[in-house]
Structures are given as structure tokens and as C-alpha cells.
Design an enzyme around this catalytic site. Structure first.
Site, PDB file in Angstrom:
ATOM      1  N   ASN A  89       0.828  -1.206   0.000  1.00  0.00           N
ATOM      2  CA  ASN A  89       0.000   0.000   0.000  1.00  0.00           C
ATOM      3  C   ASN A  89       0.865   1.261   0.000  1.00  0.00           C
ATOM      4  O   ASN A  89       0.509   2.274  -0.591  1.00  0.00           O
ATOM      5  CB  ASN A  89      -0.925  -0.002   1.220  1.00  0.00           C
ATOM      6  CG  ASN A  89      -2.037  -1.029   1.100  1.00  0.00           C
ATOM      7  OD1 ASN A  89      -2.467  -1.362  -0.021  1.00  0.00           O
ATOM      8  ND2 ASN A  89      -2.510  -1.549   2.227  1.00  0.00           N
ATOM      9  N   GLU A  90       2.009   1.186   0.711  1.00  0.00           N
ATOM     10  CA  GLU A  90       2.973   2.291   0.622  1.00  0.00           C
ATOM     11  C   GLU A  90       3.384   2.523  -0.817  1.00  0.00           C
ATOM     12  O   GLU A  90       3.475   3.663  -1.292  1.00  0.00           O
ATOM     13  CB  GLU A  90       4.239   1.970   1.441  1.00  0.00           C
ATOM     14  CG  GLU A  90       4.162   2.297   2.891  1.00  0.00           C
ATOM     15  CD  GLU A  90       5.496   2.062   3.588  1.00  0.00           C
ATOM     16  OE1 GLU A  90       5.558   2.293   4.803  1.00  0.00           O
ATOM     17  OE2 GLU A  90       6.462   1.649   2.929  1.00  0.00           O
ATOM     18  N   LEU A  91       3.648   1.425  -1.524  1.00  0.00           N
ATOM     19  CA  LEU A  91       4.100   1.507  -2.903  1.00  0.00           C
ATOM     20  C   LEU A  91       3.045   2.159  -3.784  1.00  0.00           C
ATOM     21  O   LEU A  91       3.367   2.931  -4.690  1.00  0.00           O
ATOM     22  CB  LEU A  91       4.451   0.115  -3.422  1.00  0.00           C
ATOM     23  CG  LEU A  91       5.180   0.061  -4.769  1.00  0.00           C
ATOM     24  CD1 LEU A  91       6.546   0.720  -4.651  1.00  0.00           C
ATOM     25  CD2 LEU A  91       5.328  -1.381  -5.243  1.00  0.00           C
TER      26      LEU A  91
END
Length: 1175
Positions: A89-91
Site C-alpha cells: 500500500n505504501e508503494l
């Protein structure tokens, strides 16, 4: 290598962070990431640190905002990355920021193939599939697209790097490059700066390891310095040493040799000394020949900018040849004269051209309106201003500033000025600034500075113009406000273009030079003086005689210039000066008279110096100044240095404001007038090497006295009584310097009751044969800070029972009859006693609570040293080298002696001493016993209470080093049990070196440790010792302590250690002959002394790597790890000792011939660590 993409120009926002790192797993955190974060910190790059944020399946709002607020995202793909939906999700958020605001993304493939990330295959793909279970199809697709997108970006693949430390440094440099694409606010208003940077980058070719010189060439005011400053700001952190040399530096460096030719050898030497002090960040560097620059910089990767070069000799002195500098160095020379570059063989030249019309208009608008384009109604006017300024950046900026805030009517009123008085492009700009001054007084001050006083001290300018009715105080402020001058270091500096413009204004006053205010051009001055064409309009003359071969002066040359206030004639060149014998007049209006090489025996008979403030008559033929008593109420300074024919000084009774009298090298001067006793404002009296001077007036009361120098006055019969009337003086009165060196009279002290005023702070009494003992009255010198009595060969005793409370430095070197250790102050910090007859360092040396440095080298009678000296908290260096009679060193602990133990010394110090010590301070001392062949050094080791670095003469590693070898490495040394509660492990090391040639050698010892656990995992550490210097032949032992953090993640797990010794730089004349390691008993050393991390981390150090343990996102806790708690440091502590056994054995370890594997990987890192320390 990673790509060098640019930030989106549409993304203009205030970033909170430079870097956001996306990763997964404690292995990454404690290995790669911890080192990467440390490298970013060293480069002053701001990185977001998650501080162990508790993770959930959804992206934390704080992390989401951190991603948005970061300029660069570094994505560290590991096998476990795909196991974290959080990271995926960071990506997604990173890819979104990349697409929407141009965030730069740098992928790092840590231990896996990029294709596995791109295609979600291999172990990475298997883990990714498990993470995708129970996820929506939309989420899975978005994750896959993001992984493919980022994996397609050219990044860094750890498998292709044989050294992780180098890879991390390269990534950090890549980040730095990308960050620097957005320049600091300092340069944001210089439109087009990026185009200049791009053009310069190709010329600099930073990838090349060659030493390259590059020129920046263009006219004055075009922005060369701004381009250079921007480049320096961007590049300096890439180099071991960096320096920006500007005109202020050159001017300051030349101040000592005012008027000297830069081709002069001494001038070049002085310039190089200042240059080396600046680039090496060291004060008081001493050099004695030009070649020292190459010796000191040839191994340094240096970045050197020389700005506004206008003299070839400066370039020759500071950057004569590329061979002077280390590989990869860059020297950038900024000049308006292309010939200087060609003459120096510089082929890589960047020509700075004028900006286009559009860019010039934007530059002007930034200055005038603080906008990129003109507001409504001003476009035509702004375009006209740009045209008349000739698009010159400096002119655009100055004009814009003058027009800023004015309405359209003011603009229209000012436009005619741009057409009338401006001949050239630069003048058309700068003349407007001059005309914009508030009144004629400010303009007059501007002309004075441009023609006479540029680079002079503010105080001197105010004095010289005090009676000129120019309101000098407010006038200087007005000029500074309008950027026409700058005040730096109490000195007025005017830009060279403004100065030239001011001179042109004066030249334009009349076609006849004698009708102008100031004469600065040699040809004009020669004509005026020879043909007597000067008039009352002339206020100042500055003639540099180096520009002519002879000078003819008409007998009435100055009579017409009766308003002349400033006359300066100087230069190093010998000029044929033709002055008529009946020359008898100088204007009484003179306030400054400086005439080097004045040819007459006496000043003109009709000269009335009542207005004179400064009289400088160096190197002339004067035998006396004038007859009788002259009115000298304004006189502040007399300088007659090198007036070798001067026989007498006139009555100065009316010079009541005289502050400085310099008579150095007036070798025929016999005496001073008695009137000097009453000069209550006199601060300096310098009479060095007045070889025939016999007397100084006695009973002299000088309440303002600051400096008296009588060194080399070999015929001075009596010691001068310089008294101060304390009752009439302020309580803070001080007498800074009294220099009485090299006085030969046998009766020097006879009849002198009070030779020293009690307010002296520095006293020099060296080379005085008649000095047998110091007068007891020296006890009254309570303000004395420095006492230098070197080479007084008959001095036998010093006063006893006194304590000079302010004394910091005592020098008694060369006092060959002095047998007793000095006890005249307990506050001494530096004690120099070389070449004395002192026989013992007594136990009470422990009471010298502030002592930092004791030098007793070459004391041939020294037999015993009390080791109580090692109890001193501030002690850093003790030198006993070449004390051949030294045999004994003991601790004095008898009950009758007030011994101060190391652990409680802090409480025994005075409050002012304690305040300078950090908490839990650990002493570190360097001891030099080289050449002390009869000294038994084992006592230093048997009871060691401080960390030491001991240097000895010897041919074998001592036998008490249980692990030793004749080679340079030891392997499989078993480690004792280390308690987890013990913060540090300390090992003692010994290196044996042989010096093959009789010359000066300096080198750094490095020791590489590999701690290995029973599973074969290892932790590496490199210890670098401070520089060791010697000129002695033969064997040298260096014994020192190595300190390691023994926290839970590192050394406690190690079973044994491998060690390799070496030099950081190869030296064919220095050979490593042996080494040894001594392990602590029961896991400790230094007796029961504990090491405190808050202190040792600033002294002990090394470069570490830990390939066996786990890591992840940067945390506060991770700072306790060995990789961050211990860093390479030039101040690494150590000790040294001497061999005493015939046989060298290997005990439970094996000598290895080829063990360079793990050492080589640290050489680059080690050098980078040294570079950071220097900066």
C-alpha cells in the site's frame, strides 16, 4: 547507476523530508537501512524515520502524509517485501505521488533479481501470491501494476556490488544529486542558473578520477560568482576538502605584505599558508617552502574555487599544477581575463554569455517586482531598463533594487538618467545607483572609498574623514544600505566594478588630472608631480611605484595642492626618485602621509603636521623627522619601520593622542625622547632589532599600553621600567605583549625595582644570557597568560611559593641549566620544557589541574617521571622523546601525599575546570617515549587508569601481548565471555614499524577486526589511529587501546576475532614488522574503570558492518547498534609500548599471509570517513 530524472516543474511545494524509505523486515532495518540512514545523515539529507510505527493492514495516515511530503522515495525490495500488504500500500501511494507531483523514485533490489519484482516470480512471487489471498481483484491488479512500474525504473541491484558500503554511498550520492536539482533559496532568484550548471557539469566530468582544472570566463557582473557559488554549494559534500577563495580572502592574506608584489616568494608563501589553513581547517600552519602544498594535498580529493582571479601569481601559488592534488580533485578558476586560463594551461573553459532578452527581463522583474514578469503598465518601461542595462545580471539586479517600490511617475522621471550619463553597459547600471544617493556628502564618501579607502578598516576611514564635514557615520550606513559597500570584519569593501565606476566619475571631473579630486593613475600622477600642475581640488594621491621606473618631483609640486589630505606613495620596486634639494613643502592639510622610500634626510622644513593622523615613512633615508617640537594633536600613528638611517625621534610631547609608534629595524636609533613617558594613549611601541638602542626612558606611565616589543635590541643597557598608574586606570586594564627577546647586556636588571607592570598578559624574555633568575616580583603578574623564556642558557632557578593564577602557557625550552620542575602556576595548560636540565617530574604535577600538553623532549638529565600526571583529566599529550637518561616511572601513593584518584578527580577540580568537562569523562593521553632506550614501560600497562597511546622505540612486540606475530595479521583469537551488561569491550593492540630512511614520515595505523560467532556469521570493525609522525630511524612500537560496543546485537555473540594491521596510505619507507593483541582479563581492562558510551563514541571509532543480524525502518532504538554508536573518528584513542623479549610466539592463533579479503572492502569507506571528518 540510477537514472537522473528531474523534478516536475509543476510540483512547487514545501517538502518536509528529502527521502522516504519503503522496506519490509527487521533484517533490512538493521543491516542496509541503518547504514543508509547514517549515510544520509552524514550528507545532511533529511529522511523520514517511522520510529517503529505500529503497523496494521491499512496505511497509517502519518506514513501516507510522510510519503507525500518527501521529495524522493527509496523503495528497498527484499524477498519479504511482498509479504507486507502495508508495504504494498505504501508503494501504491509512492506511485501516485510519482505521477501527480513528480516525486523521484529510486528502487533498490536487495538480495533478489529485479525481474522477480517486475514479473512477481521466484520466491518473491510466491510470497506475493500468499499476500494476495483474500484480497480484491482490483487491489491485486493495482499492486502488480505498481510493482512493475517501480521495478522498471533503473535502480541498484545489490548482487552486482561486491561491497555494500560502496553501494550505499553511491545511492546516497545519487539522492544528493537529485535533491540538488532543486537549488537552495540562495540561488533561486538567479534565472537560468540550471542551464549554467548543466553546461558546467559536462566540463567538470565528475566521474573521471583525473585532476581537472576548469575555467569560468566572462565579463564583470555577468554572474560568474553566482554560478560558482551554486556549484560549490552543490558539489562540496562530494569532496574530502573544499574551499572557496574570493577577493576578501586574497586581500586579507596580502594585508601583511601591503603593496608587495604577488610574484615575491615570501608573499606566495604567506598566501599558501593562509590557503592551507582554510582548506585543512587548521590554524597556525607553518610552512617554509612552496612545495608544501603538494605534500599536504596530494592525497586529498579537493574542491577548490578561486573567484575573481586577476593575478596570475595567485593561481600559480594556490593551484600551480594538477599534481598537487589527489585523484578526482576539481579546481575551478573564475576570471574575467581569459589569458590567465590559457597561461595556466586550462583548456576546459566555460564562457558565461549574456542572457536572452526574455531571461534578462525575468531577472529584472525578480529584482524590481519580485515577480517573473512586469505588472500591468510597466512592461514597456521594464523592457527599456533591461535594454539600457545591456542585460548584464549585476546591472539588472542593482537597477531593479533602485526602482523597487517606486510608482510609474518615478520610473518615468528616472528614465532620462539612463540615457545621459551612461556610456558603457556596466556604467549605465551602476551610475544610477550612485546618482540615487541621498546627497552630495554620500557621493563624496563613495568617491573617497573607491579611490583611496577600499579595503581599509572602518575605524581608520572614520578618523581620516572625521573633519571633512561629510557626516561619515551616517554616510557609511547609507552606502551599505544601497549595497554600494559592505562592512565585513570591520573592513569596508566595495565591489571592483563599483570601485572602477567611482574612479571613472573622478576621471570625468576634468580633462586635466590636476583638476580632479583624486589621482590614482600612475601616468597622471607622474605628470602632475613633474610639471607642477596640481591644484587645490586635489584631495588625495595614491601612487604605486611598481608601475614606473623613475619619479621626478618638482620643487613646488605640492604648493598648488594645498588642500591635499591623503598622500600614499608605496611599492616594492626600487624606483629612481628625483627630489630637488630645495624641496621644502608638504601641505599642512595632510591627514594621511605614507611615503615608502622617502629620499630626504629630513621632512620638508615648511611642513606643519598639525592635522596629520597617520605618518608612515618606511624604508626611507630619514635621519630625523623634523627639528624642534611640532604640533601633533591629531597624530595617531607613526611607522618608521626599516628607516635604517634614523638616528633620533623628535620631541613628541604634543602628540598626546599618539597610539602606535613602530620603529622596527631602525638600526642606528640610539634612544627615545623623554617625552614618550607622558604619552598616556600610546598602545603599541615596537622597536624590534634597533641594534644600537641603549636606553628607554625610566618611570614611564603608560595607562593605555598594550604592546612593547624590544626583541633584538642587543645593546639595551637597562631593563625598561614600564609602569602603570593603577589609581588612574580602569580595573580591566591590560598590557597585552612585552617582548624582550635577544637582549645581551650584562647589567640589564641592575637597579630595576619593578621591571614588570602587573597587568602584562604576554611576556617574552627569550635569548637573554644575563637572565640567571626571575625577579620575585613576577608573582605580582596576576594577569599573565603566556610566559616565554626559551633559550636563556644561564637561567638556573625560578621563584618558588608563587601561583600565577592566569598563566596558561609556560615555555622554558633551551634553558639548559634549569634543573627543577617549574612550580609557578597550577593553572598552566601548555608546558614546554625541551632541552632543559630538569631531572624529575615530581608527584605534585597532579595539582596542575588544567594541564593539556607537556613537552619534555630531549631533556638529557631527566631520570624519573611521576605517573601521577596521568590523573589529570584534561591531559592530552606528554612528550618524553629522546630523554636517554630516563629509567624510572612510578605512581606516588604514600599517605603523606594528597593523591587524586582518577574516579574522584572531577570533584577535586575548581568549578571553572569542572564546567568544561562532559559527564563521565574518560581521560585520553598520548605518551611519547621514543628514544628512551633505558625506560621500562611496563609500569604504564600494569596500572592503567586512562586510555593511552604510547610511542616507544623497540624491535620486538612485548611478550605480555599473548597473541603476537612477526606478520601483519592474527586469526582465530578466542574471546573471553562478555557480559551483556558490559557496554564496551577493550582490547590492547601493538604495532611494530621500522623506519628505513632519515626523513619526516607521518602515517595512520588502521586495525581491521572481524568478530565471528560459532555459526560463521561475522561483524567487521575498522579502527583508525590518529596520525603518527617521526623522523627517527629504526623500530617504533605503537601501543593503543581499541574499544568496541558490546551491545546485545554484536560482540557478545562472537566466539573469536581475526585482526589485521596496516597503514591507511602506503609508504615504502615505513614497514610493518609485527603486531600483537592483549585480551582483557574477565572481559575488562583499565582495572575496574568502566567506559561510558556517551564519551567513548566521540573518541573511539571504526567503520562497522553486520551481515549476520536483522534490520528494517530506521528507529530511535537502532541508534544503539554498533553501526551507529561507533563511527570512524580521527580522534580514535590508542596506546603504545616497547618490546623486551627475544622471542615472538603465536599462542592459540595462526599467522596468515593472505588475509586482506575483509580489509580491502573497507579502504574506500575508511577514506570517505576521513573526508567527512576533515570537513
Amino acid at each position: 547507476m540510477a537514472s537522473s530524472s528531474f523534478f516536475s516543474s509543476s510540483c512547487s511545494r514545501n517538502w518536509s523530508y528529502d527521502v522516504f524509505s519503503s522496506f519490509s523486515g527487521e533484517d533490512v532495518r538493521k543491516n542496509f537501512l541503518s547504514h543508509f540512514m547514517k549515510e544520509l545523515d552524514r550528507k545532511l539529507i533529511i529522511a523520514f524515520k517511522d520510529n517503529e510505527i505500529e503497523r496494521s493492514k491499512s496505511l497509517d495516515p502519518e506514513l501516507r502524509q510522510a510519503i507525500k511530503d518527501s521529495k524522493i522515495a527509496v523503495v528497498i525490495f527484499s524477498t519479504k517485501y511482498a509479504s507486507s500488504s502495508w508495504c504494498l500500500n505504501e508503494l501504491l501511494e509512492i506511485v501516485k505521488c510519482k505521477e501527480e507531483c513528480g516525486q523521484v523514485v529510486i528502487p533498490v533490489f536487495y538480495g533478489l533479481e529485479p525481474s522477480h519484482v517486475r514479473k512477481q516470480t521466484g520466491d518473491f512471487g510466491k510470497i506475493f501470491d500468499q499476500t494476495c489471498q483474500n484480497k480484491t481483484e482490483d487491489k491485486i491488479i493495482r499492486w502488480k501494476e505498481a510493482l512493475t512500474d517501480v521495478a522498471n525504473i533503473l535502480g541498484y541491484h545489490s548482487v552486482t556490488w561486491d561491497n555494500e558500503a560502496r553501494m550505499i554511498e553511491e545511492i546516497a550520492n545519487d539522492v544528493l544529486d537529485k535533491l540538488n536539482l532543486s537549488l537552495s533559496d540562495e540561488f533561486e532568484d538567479f534565472v537560468g542558473i540550471e542551464d549554467h550548471i548543466k553546461a558546467m557539469s559536462s566540463l567538470l566530468n565528475l566521474k573521471s578520477e583525473e585532476v581537472r582544472m576548469v575555467g569560468i570566463w566572462g565579463p564583470s557582473g555577468i554572474g560568474k560568482t553566482t554560478i560558482a557559488r551554486a556549484l560549490f554549494s552543490r558539489l562540496s559534500r562530494r569532496f574530502q576538502s573544499s574551499v572557496f577563495i574570493d577577493r576578501v580572502f586574497i586581500s586579507k592574506s596580502m594585508d601583511v605584505y601591503r603593496g608587495a608584489n604577488l610574484a615575491d616568494y615570501n608573499m606566495k608563501l604567506h598566501l599558501q599558508r593562509a590557503f592551507l589553513a582554510e582548506i585543512l581547517d587548521k590554524k597556525d600552519i607553518k610552512i617554509d617552502h612552496i612545495g608544501v602544498v603538494e605534500k599536504m594535498l596530494r592525497h586529498r580529493k579537493a574542491l577548490i574555487f578561486i573567484d575573481d582571479l586577476d593575478d596570475q601569481d595567485v593561481l600559480d601559488a594556490l593551484a600551480g599544477r594538477t599534481q598537487w592534488f589527489g585523484s578526482g580533485s576539481r579546481i575551478i578558476v573564475v576570471t574575467k581575463d581569459k589569458h590567465h586560463l590559457r597561461a595556466h594551461g586550462i583548456d576546459h573553459i566555460y564562457e558565461v554569455c549574456l542572457p536572452s532578452k526574455d531571461l534578462a527581463l525575468q531577472m529584472f522583474c525578480r529584482s524590481a517586482f519580485r515577480m517573473n514578469s512586469p505588472p500591468d503598465g510597466f512592461k514597456e518601461l521594464a523592457s527599456k531598463v533591461v535594454f539600457h542595462a545591456g542585460s548584464l545580471p549585476l546591472g539588472l539586479d542593482v537597477l531593479g533594487f533602485n526602482l523597487r517600490g517606486r510608482d510609474k511617475v518615478d520610473w518615468l522621471d528616472m528614465m532620462p538618467r539612463l540615457h545621459k550619463g551612461l556610456d558603457g553597459k556596466i556604467e549605465r547600471t551602476l551610475r544610477v545607483s550612485y546618482d540615487g544617493l541621498n546627497n552630495k556628502k554620500d557621493q563624496a564618501i563613495f568617491r573617497h572609498i573607491s579611490c583611496m579607502f577600499n579595503g581599509q578598516k572602518v575605524e581608520d576611514i572614520k578618523l581620516l574623514l572625521a573633519t571633512s564635514d561629510l557626516d561619515i557615520n551616517i554616510g557609511l550606513k547609507n552606502l551599505a544600505d544601497k549595497s554600494l559597500i559592505h562592512e565585513r570584519n570591520n573592513t569596508v569593501k566595495m565591489h571592483s566594478l563599483l570601485q572602477e565606476m567611482g574612479k571613472e566619475i573622478v576621471r570625468s571631473q576634468s580633462d586635466e588630472p590636476g583638476e580632479r579630486e583624486f589621482l590614482m593613475d600612475s601616468k597622471n600622477i607622474l605628470d602632475v608631480l613633474e610639471y607642477n600642475t596640481g591644484t587645490k581640488r586635489v584631495l588625495g594621491i595614491e601612487l604605486i611605484m611598481d608601475e614606473t621606473d623613475e619619479l621626478h618631483v618638482h620643487e613646488n609640486a605640492f604648493k598648488g595642492m594645498y588642500n591635499l589630505r591623503f598622500l600614499e606613495i608605496f611599492g616594492c620596486k626600487v624606483v629612481r626618485l628625483h627630489l630637488p634639494k630645495n624641496f621644502d613643502y608638504l601641505p599642512r592639510s595632510l591627514r594621511l602621509l605614507s611615503w615608502y622610500g622617502y629620499p630626504m634626510r629630513c621632512m620638508p622644513s615648511k611642513f606643519h603636521p598639525e592635522n596629520l593622523i597617520k605618518l608612515v615613512m618606511r624604508e626611507g633615508n630619514l635621519e630625523k623627522l623634523w627639528e624642534g617640537v611640532a604640533s601633533l594633536a591629531c597624530l595617531k600613528e607613526i611607522d618608521l619601520t626599516l628607516s635604517e638611517n634614523l638616528k633620533e625621534i623628535p620631541d613628541l610631547s604634543k602628540a598626546m593622542n599618539l597610539e602606535r609608534l613602530c620603529l622596527d629595524f631602525c638600526s642606528r636609533l640610539l634612544e627615545l625622547p623623554c617625552s614618550i613617558r607622558n604619552l598616556k594613549k600610546l598602545r603599541e611601541l615596537k622597536m624590534s632589532f634597533c641594534k644600537n638602542l641603549e636606553t628607554i626612558p625610566t618611570g614611564t606611565y603608560l595607562n593605555s599600553f598594550d604592546c612593547l616589543v624590544l626583541s633584538g635590541c642587543s645593546r639595551l643597557r637597562r631593563f625598561p621600567e614600564i609602569l602603570t598608574n593603577i589609581s588612574e586606570s580602569p580595573s580591566n586594564l591590560s598590557f597585552n605583549v612585552l617582548n624582550m627577546t635577544n637582549l645581551k647586556s650584562e647589567d640589564l636588571w641592575e637597579g630595576v625595582q619593578q621591571p614588570f607592570t602587573p597587568v602584562i598578559t604576554r611576556l617574552f624574555l627569550s635569548e637573554i644570557p644575563s637572565l640567571v633568575e626571575l625577579p620575585f616580583s613576577i608573582q605580582n603578574l596576576n594577569k599573565l597568560k603566556q610566559l616565554d623564556i626559551r633559550d636563556c642558557t644561564n637561567l638556573e632557578t625560578l621563584p618558588t611559593g608563587i601561583n600565577l593564577h592566569s598563566l596558561e602557557l609556560l615555555v622554558l625550552s633551551g634553558c639548559t641549566r634549569l634543573r627543577s620542575f617549574p612550580d609557578i602556576s597550577r593553572k598552566i595548560e601548555y608546558l614546554k620544557l625541551t632541552f632543559t636540565a630538569i631531572e624529575e617530574v615530581p608527584w605534585w604535577v597532579e595539582k596542575f589541574s588544567r594541564l593539556k600538553d607537556l613537552n619534555m623532549a630531549n631533556c638529557n638529565n631527566l631520570r624519573r617521571v611521576s605517573l601521577n600526571i596521568l590523573k589529570l583529566k584534561h591531559l592530552k599529550v606528554v612528550l618524553f622523546s629522546n630523554c636517554g637518561a630516563l629509567t624510572e616511572a612510578n605512581w606516588d601513593d604514600s599517605p603523606s601525599i594528597v593523591a587524586i584518584e582518577t574516579d574522584n578527580i572531577h570533584s577535586s577540580l575548581p568549578d571553572e575546570a569542572k564546567s568544561s568537562l562532559p559527564d563521565r569523562y574518560v581521560s585520553v593521553v598520548q605518551l611519547d617515549f621514543s628514544g628512551c632506550f633505558n625506560f621500562d614501560h611496563k609500569v604504564l600497562i600494569q596500572r592503567q587508569t586512562v586510555f593511552m597511546r604510547v610511542i616507544l622505540s623497540g624491535e620486538e612486540v612485548p611478550s605480555y601481548f599473548t597473541h603476537r606475530t612477526t606478520g601483519n595479521s592474527l586469526t582465530n583469537i578466542p574471546l573471553p565471555h562478555i557480559s551483556p551488561s558490559q557496554p564496551f569491550l577493550i582490547l590492547k593492540a601493538c604495532a611494530l614499524f621500522d623506519i628505513a630512511t632519515f626523513s619526516f614520515h607521518s602515517f595512520n595505523i588502521q586495525v581491521c577486526f572481524r568478530f565471528i560467532d560459532i555459526s560463521g556469521n561475522h561483524f567487521d570493525y575498522v579502527d583508525v589511529q590518529p596520525e603518527f609522525s617521526t623522523s627517527n630511524l629504526g623500530g617504533h612500537l605503537v601501543i593503543f587501546d581499541c574499544c568496541f560496543p558490546s551491545n546485545k546485537d554484536m560482540i557478545p555473540l562472537a566466539d573469536h576475532v581475526d585482526v589485521q594491521f596496516g597503514l591507511t596510505e602506503k609508504d615504502l619507507d615505513v614497514q610493518l614488522k609485527g603486531c600483537g593483541i592483549m585480551l582483557p582479563e574477565n572481559g575488562q581492562s583499565l582495572g575496574n574503570k568502566h567506559c561510558y558510551p556517551n564519551i567513548l563514541s566521540s573518541h573511539f571509532g571504526g567503520k562497522t558492518s553486520n551481515n549476520a543480524y536483522m534490520g528494517g525502518h530506521e528507529t530511535e532504538d537502532s541508534q544503539e547498534g554498533g553501526d551507529s554508536a561507533v563511527e570512524s573518528s580521527a580522534d580514535t584513542l590508542s596506546n603504545v609500548c616497547e618490546a623486551d623479549e627475544d622471542n615472538i610466539v603465536n599462542d592459540e592463533c595462526h599467522e596468515t599471509e593472505q588475509s586482506d579479503e575483509f580489509v580491502d572492502s573497507y579502504v574506500g569507506t575508511l577514506r570517505n570517513s576521513k573526508r567527512r571528518r576533515i570537513k
